[in-house]
Design a protein around this motif. Structure first.
Motif, PDB file in Angstrom:
ATOM      1  N   LYS A  71       0.825  -1.208   0.000  1.00 16.62           N
ATOM      2  CA  LYS A  71       0.000   0.000   0.000  1.00 16.62           C
ATOM      3  C   LYS A  71       0.860   1.260   0.000  1.00 16.62           C
ATOM      4  CE  LYS A  71      -3.887   2.283   2.099  1.00 16.62           C
ATOM      5  NZ  LYS A  71      -3.207   3.563   2.235  1.00 16.62           N
ATOM      6  N   GLU A  72       2.020   1.204   0.622  1.00 18.59           N
ATOM      7  CA  GLU A  72       2.909   2.370   0.661  1.00 18.59           C
ATOM      8  C   GLU A  72       3.326   2.797  -0.739  1.00 18.59           C
ATOM      9  OE1 GLU A  72       3.663  -0.533   2.464  1.00 18.59           O
ATOM     10  OE2 GLU A  72       2.639   0.222   4.244  1.00 18.59           O
ATOM     11  N   PHE A  74       1.543   2.204  -3.509  1.00 19.14           N
ATOM     12  CA  PHE A  74       0.337   2.752  -4.128  1.00 19.14           C
ATOM     13  C   PHE A  74       0.137   4.204  -3.689  1.00 19.14           C
ATOM     14  CE2 PHE A  74      -4.259   3.594  -3.884  1.00 19.14           C
ATOM     15  CZ  PHE A  74      -4.553   3.566  -5.242  1.00 19.14           C
ATOM     16  N   ASP A  75       0.367   4.480  -2.422  1.00 15.73           N
ATOM     17  CA  ASP A  75       0.185   5.833  -1.893  1.00 15.73           C
ATOM     18  C   ASP A  75       1.167   6.842  -2.496  1.00 15.73           C
ATOM     19  OD1 ASP A  75      -1.920   4.977  -0.299  1.00 15.73           O
ATOM     20  OD2 ASP A  75      -0.679   4.756   1.500  1.00 15.73           O
ATOM     21  N   ARG A  76       2.268   6.365  -3.048  1.00 19.44           N
ATOM     22  CA  ARG A  76       3.265   7.267  -3.647  1.00 19.44           C
ATOM     23  C   ARG A  76       2.907   7.699  -5.067  1.00 19.44           C
ATOM     24  NH1 ARG A  76       9.187   4.850  -2.896  1.00 19.44           N
ATOM     25  NH2 ARG A  76       9.723   6.868  -3.818  1.00 19.44           N
ATOM     26  N   ARG A  78       1.275   9.612  -7.854  1.00 22.37           N
ATOM     27  CA  ARG A  78       0.676  10.943  -7.924  1.00 22.37           C
ATOM     28  C   ARG A  78      -0.100  11.163  -9.222  1.00 22.37           C
ATOM     29  NH1 ARG A  78       0.487  10.663  -3.313  1.00 22.37           N
ATOM     30  NH2 ARG A  78       2.233  11.098  -1.950  1.00 22.37           N
ATOM     31  N   THR A  80      -3.199  11.137 -11.394  1.00 22.08           N
ATOM     32  CA  THR A  80      -4.623  11.149 -11.052  1.00 22.08           C
ATOM     33  C   THR A  80      -5.537  11.050 -12.271  1.00 22.08           C
ATOM     34  OG1 THR A  80      -4.629  13.570 -11.072  1.00 22.08           O
ATOM     35  CG2 THR A  80      -4.269  12.482  -8.937  1.00 22.08           C
ATOM     36  N   THR A  85      -7.662   1.819 -11.977  1.00 24.85           N
ATOM     37  CA  THR A  85      -7.292   1.079 -10.781  1.00 24.85           C
ATOM     38  C   THR A  85      -8.205  -0.132 -10.610  1.00 24.85           C
ATOM     39  OG1 THR A  85      -8.667   2.574  -9.464  1.00 24.85           O
ATOM     40  CG2 THR A  85      -6.302   3.035  -9.541  1.00 24.85           C
ATOM     41  N   TRP A 122      -5.820  -3.196   2.552  1.00 28.19           N
ATOM     42  CA  TRP A 122      -6.455  -2.861   1.283  1.00 28.19           C
ATOM     43  C   TRP A 122      -7.965  -2.680   1.402  1.00 28.19           C
ATOM     44  CZ3 TRP A 122      -3.628  -0.989  -2.368  1.00 28.19           C
ATOM     45  CH2 TRP A 122      -2.281  -1.347  -2.459  1.00 28.19           C
ATOM     46  N   ILE A 125     -10.127   0.579   0.168  1.00 28.10           N
ATOM     47  CA  ILE A 125      -9.410   1.396  -0.815  1.00 28.10           C
ATOM     48  C   ILE A 125     -10.259   1.465  -2.084  1.00 28.10           C
ATOM     49  CG2 ILE A 125      -7.316   1.615  -2.226  1.00 28.10           C
ATOM     50  CD1 ILE A 125      -6.875   2.044   0.787  1.00 28.10           C
TER      51      ILE A 125
END
Length: 148
Positions: A71-72, A74-76, A78, A80, A85, A122, A125
């Motif tokens: 998940k880390e 995925f969070d990076r 940017r 959009t 997804t 997850w 999300i």
């Protein structure tokens, strides 16, 4: 086109990515494959993120599938715009059984705990599509992804 397949280990992401990749010609990056792009982690992520951005452009030349278990990572991301997804899931029993098969039939307790934690990370999300690989074949999942 940019696809991000996310979810816990053994939830069907890589299998579906192989099918979608073959049908679209998309390049597949899994997990930390991006580290091969440069010696320094920061440089590798910058180069990889540029590839993500390029793939997301409507007129982008190369499609890309990022198979993301952490998940880390995925969070990076940017990007959009123009990102498709897909969150993969499966029953805890199926995920543990599949992982045990990878481990030649034995699932050590620490790995079982890690998988349970991963599954919970997850939950909730948001994604454009949800695939439950306990009730859907990889071929059917790929077809839904490609026709969504």
């Amino acid at each position: 086109m940019l696809f991000v397949f996310m979810g816990p280990s053994c939830s069907g992401k890589s299998t579906a990515a192989e099918i979608v990749g073959k049908r679209t010609g998309a390049k597949i990056y899994s997990g930390k494959d991006y580290l091969r792009l440069a010696k320094a982690e920061g440089d590798a992520w910058r180069i990889f993120h540029e590839k993500l951005e390029e793939a997301s452009k409507p007129d982008g030349e190369e499609s890309l599938i990022f198979v993301c278990t952490e998940k880390e990572l995925f969070d990076r991301i940017r990007v959009t715009e123009n990102i498709f997804t897909v969150r993969f899931t499966a029953t805890p029993e199926d995920i543990k059984r599949r992982f045990a098969e990878r481990m030649r039939g034995t699932l050590p307790k620490p790995l079982e705990v890690m998988l349970e934690k991963q599954m919970h990370l997850w939950e909730g999300i948001e994604a454009k599509l949800l695939v439950d690989s306990s009730s859907e074949s990889p071929e059917d999942a790929a077809e839904r992804i490609l026709t969504a």
